[in-house]
Design a protein around this motif. Sequence first.
Motif, mmCIF file in Angstrom:
data_model
loop_
_atom_site.group_PDB
_atom_site.id
_atom_site.type_symbol
_atom_site.label_atom_id
_atom_site.label_comp_id
_atom_site.label_asym_id
_atom_site.label_seq_id
_atom_site.Cartn_x
_atom_site.Cartn_y
_atom_site.Cartn_z
ATOM 1 N N VAL A 185 0.850 -1.179 0.000
ATOM 2 C CA VAL A 185 0.000 0.000 0.000
ATOM 3 C C VAL A 185 0.889 1.234 0.000
ATOM 4 O O VAL A 185 1.817 1.324 0.803
ATOM 5 C CB VAL A 185 -0.912 0.020 1.247
ATOM 6 N N VAL A 186 0.601 2.175 -0.896
ATOM 7 C CA VAL A 186 1.303 3.452 -0.936
ATOM 8 C C VAL A 186 0.243 4.543 -0.943
ATOM 9 O O VAL A 186 -0.635 4.552 -1.804
ATOM 10 C CB VAL A 186 2.213 3.566 -2.176
ATOM 11 N N LEU A 187 0.303 5.452 0.037
ATOM 12 C CA LEU A 187 -0.708 6.497 0.194
ATOM 13 C C LEU A 187 -0.043 7.853 0.389
ATOM 14 O O LEU A 187 1.042 7.928 0.987
ATOM 15 C CB LEU A 187 -1.572 6.219 1.428
ATOM 16 N N VAL A 188 -0.699 8.903 -0.056
ATOM 17 C CA VAL A 188 -0.302 10.273 0.251
ATOM 18 C C VAL A 188 -1.570 11.002 0.692
ATOM 19 O O VAL A 188 -2.589 10.956 0.006
ATOM 20 C CB VAL A 188 0.321 10.986 -0.963
ATOM 21 N N GLY A 189 -1.495 11.627 1.852
ATOM 22 C CA GLY A 189 -2.646 12.350 2.361
ATOM 23 C C GLY A 189 -2.285 13.190 3.566
ATOM 24 O O GLY A 189 -1.108 13.330 3.915
ATOM 25 N N ARG A 190 -3.308 13.737 4.196
ATOM 26 C CA ARG A 190 -3.111 14.591 5.370
ATOM 27 C C ARG A 190 -3.679 13.922 6.614
ATOM 28 O O ARG A 190 -4.722 13.272 6.561
ATOM 29 C CB ARG A 190 -3.778 15.945 5.160
ATOM 30 N N LEU A 191 -2.982 14.101 7.739
ATOM 31 C CA LEU A 191 -3.439 13.554 9.003
ATOM 32 C C LEU A 191 -4.703 14.270 9.455
ATOM 33 O O LEU A 191 -4.782 15.494 9.385
ATOM 34 C CB LEU A 191 -2.361 13.692 10.082
#
Length: 139
Positions: A5-11
């Motif tokens: 799994v590879v993700l980019v986002g904001r906490l």
Amino acid sequence: MMNRVVLVGRLTADPQLRYTPAGAAVATFTLAVNRSFTNQAGEREADFINVVVWKKAAENVANFLKKGSLAGVDGRLQSRSYDDQSGKKVYVTEVVAESVQFLEPKGQSDNQNTNQSNQLNDPFAGKGIEIEDDGGLPF
């Protein structure tokens, strides 16, 4: 078999740091990841993904990331279950992070709230200069 799994986002909130009885650090947080398409109203929806990170990386996440921070997560998907206090079985699916990348300088997320949706669409926006394609590239 492959589980990646590879993700980019904001906490969505500050990471929660705890320690196991054996002293291993474990941090948990939720990452809001924009979908690549819009809904019928033309709005971009997000998925909220639970992430778990262990050991030194967990301490780094707790020390350097906070609500709104842009982060990249590389890991594996894990499913587990447990019985809650009332005896009901609870199923959990989460990403166990092998690495977490901090994708903006510390403190920058404070100033990014107004540009948050643009930053999720283009994490390189505002970085460096724009290069125009003059059509002279050989490929």
